[in-house]
Motif scaffolding. Structure first.
Motif, short mmCIF file in Angstrom:
data_model
loop_
_atom_site.label_atom_id
_atom_site.label_comp_id
_atom_site.label_asym_id
_atom_site.label_seq_id
_atom_site.Cartn_x
_atom_site.Cartn_y
_atom_site.Cartn_z
N ILE A 60 4.88 -13.34 6.54
CA ILE A 60 3.61 -12.65 6.32
C ILE A 60 2.62 -13.52 5.56
CG2 ILE A 60 2.54 -10.58 5.32
CD1 ILE A 60 4.40 -10.08 7.71
N ALA B 195 -0.13 0.37 6.58
CA ALA B 195 0.35 0.33 7.96
C ALA B 195 1.04 1.63 8.35
CB ALA B 195 1.31 -0.83 8.15
N LEU C 33 2.10 -2.51 3.24
CA LEU C 33 3.04 -1.71 4.03
C LEU C 33 2.59 -0.26 4.11
CD1 LEU C 33 4.70 -4.31 3.69
CD2 LEU C 33 6.73 -2.87 3.36
N VAL D 13 10.27 -7.22 4.48
CA VAL D 13 9.59 -8.52 4.52
C VAL D 13 9.69 -9.19 3.15
CG1 VAL D 13 7.96 -7.67 6.26
CG2 VAL D 13 7.31 -7.63 3.84
N ILE E 275 2.12 -6.38 10.22
CA ILE E 275 2.93 -5.24 9.79
C ILE E 275 2.80 -4.09 10.79
CG2 ILE E 275 3.30 -3.52 7.98
CD1 ILE E 275 4.18 -6.30 7.16
N ARG F 112 5.77 -2.20 12.87
CA ARG F 112 5.91 -0.75 12.87
C ARG F 112 5.96 -0.21 14.29
NH1 ARG F 112 3.00 3.98 13.07
NH2 ARG F 112 3.56 5.59 11.53
#
Length: 258
Positions: free
Chosen positions: A103, A180, A177, A128, A113, A117
């Motif tokens: 990332i 997302a 995160l 991650v 991300i 997903r």
């Protein structure tokens, strides 16, 4: 930056990147029978460990030289070339997805991300790792050396646009995160002491590995000679009784549920 660099990567920073592998797989609930996607597999350390747990592994990377190593090292894995955030898989086809120190290298972290997903089923886990900021000595040593040598940063230094960047902190990575759409997001610092031969550590930037390598390659031969002198001076305080560098290192490990 990574083209043709699999061997140089393995020699210089392969062990450094391998350290949090088990914690990463634990955070994604990777075990026997799990179908897991290893994104940015590099030379396949995470993929190999996941196979050892009985998982069915699909490993992807953008760099062909890395994938050649994975095919030899982890013949049980399905190996595919893919450039993030474009993943050539259908929605929800994996039980988990992991990404070890990737990332921090992509051009659009949020889109990456989101791509993870998309391909993980409802209730599956994503985990991650990234390098944190402020940097621990394993990374900050190079900035210290370059500054002491008077190295000039190239005008084309790679950096994310402000609207795509995020803070390399627990809150920053957790927020990425959550934005997302992941639930049960957790983030923690993983710390260790990385021990490595000084010549192997030098070989990374000397062979163009990572941002330190990008900067090293932009210097003149006389400046590189100064960088080497400053490197030898800077590492003296980090050498252990066996002549190895003992560098404090750290990573941020974040995970969430789809």
């Amino acid at each position: 930056m990574w083209a043709g660099k699999a061997t140089a990567f393995e020699r210089s920073v392969g062990d450094l990147c391998a350290y949090p592998t088990d914690q990463l797989l634990d955070a994604a609930d990777v075990g026997n029978g799990c179908r897991v996607l290893d994104v940015g597999t590099g030379t396949g350390t995470v993929a190999a460990r996941a196979v050892g747990r009985g998982a069915a592994v699909v490993a992807v990377d953008a760099e062909p030289s890395m994938l050649d190593v994975v095919r030899r090292r982890v013949p049980e894995a399905e190996v595919r070339q893919a450039v993030l955030p474009d993943l050539p898989f259908s929605d929800g086809c994996f039980d988990a997805a992991v990404s070890n120190f990737v990332i921090n290298h992509v051009g659009d972290p949020a889109a990456t991300i989101a791509a993870l997903r998309r391909v993980v089923r409802r209730g599956g886990r994503i985990a991650v790792t990234i390098w944190p900021y402020p940097q621990p000595p394993a990374q900050s040593l190079w900035r210290q050396v370059f500054d002491a040598a008077g190295a000039q940063r190239p005008t084309e230094m790679l950096a994310l646009p402000e609207d795509k960047d995020f803070a390399r902190t627990e809150d920053g990575l957790s927020g990425l995160l959550r934005e997302a759409g992941l639930d049960d997001v957790r983030c923690a610092v993983v710390s260790w002491v990385h021990r490595v031969d000084p010549e192997d550590w030098w070989s990374g930037p000397a062979n163009g590995i990572g941002m330190a390598g990008f900067m090293m390659r932009s210097q003149s031969p006389s400046v590189i000679a100064r960088i080497r002198r400053e490197y030898d001076r800077a590492i003296a305080v980090h050498l252990d009784g066996d002549g190895l560098l003992a560098l404090p290192a750290a990573a941020l490990l974040a995970s969430g549920t789809v």
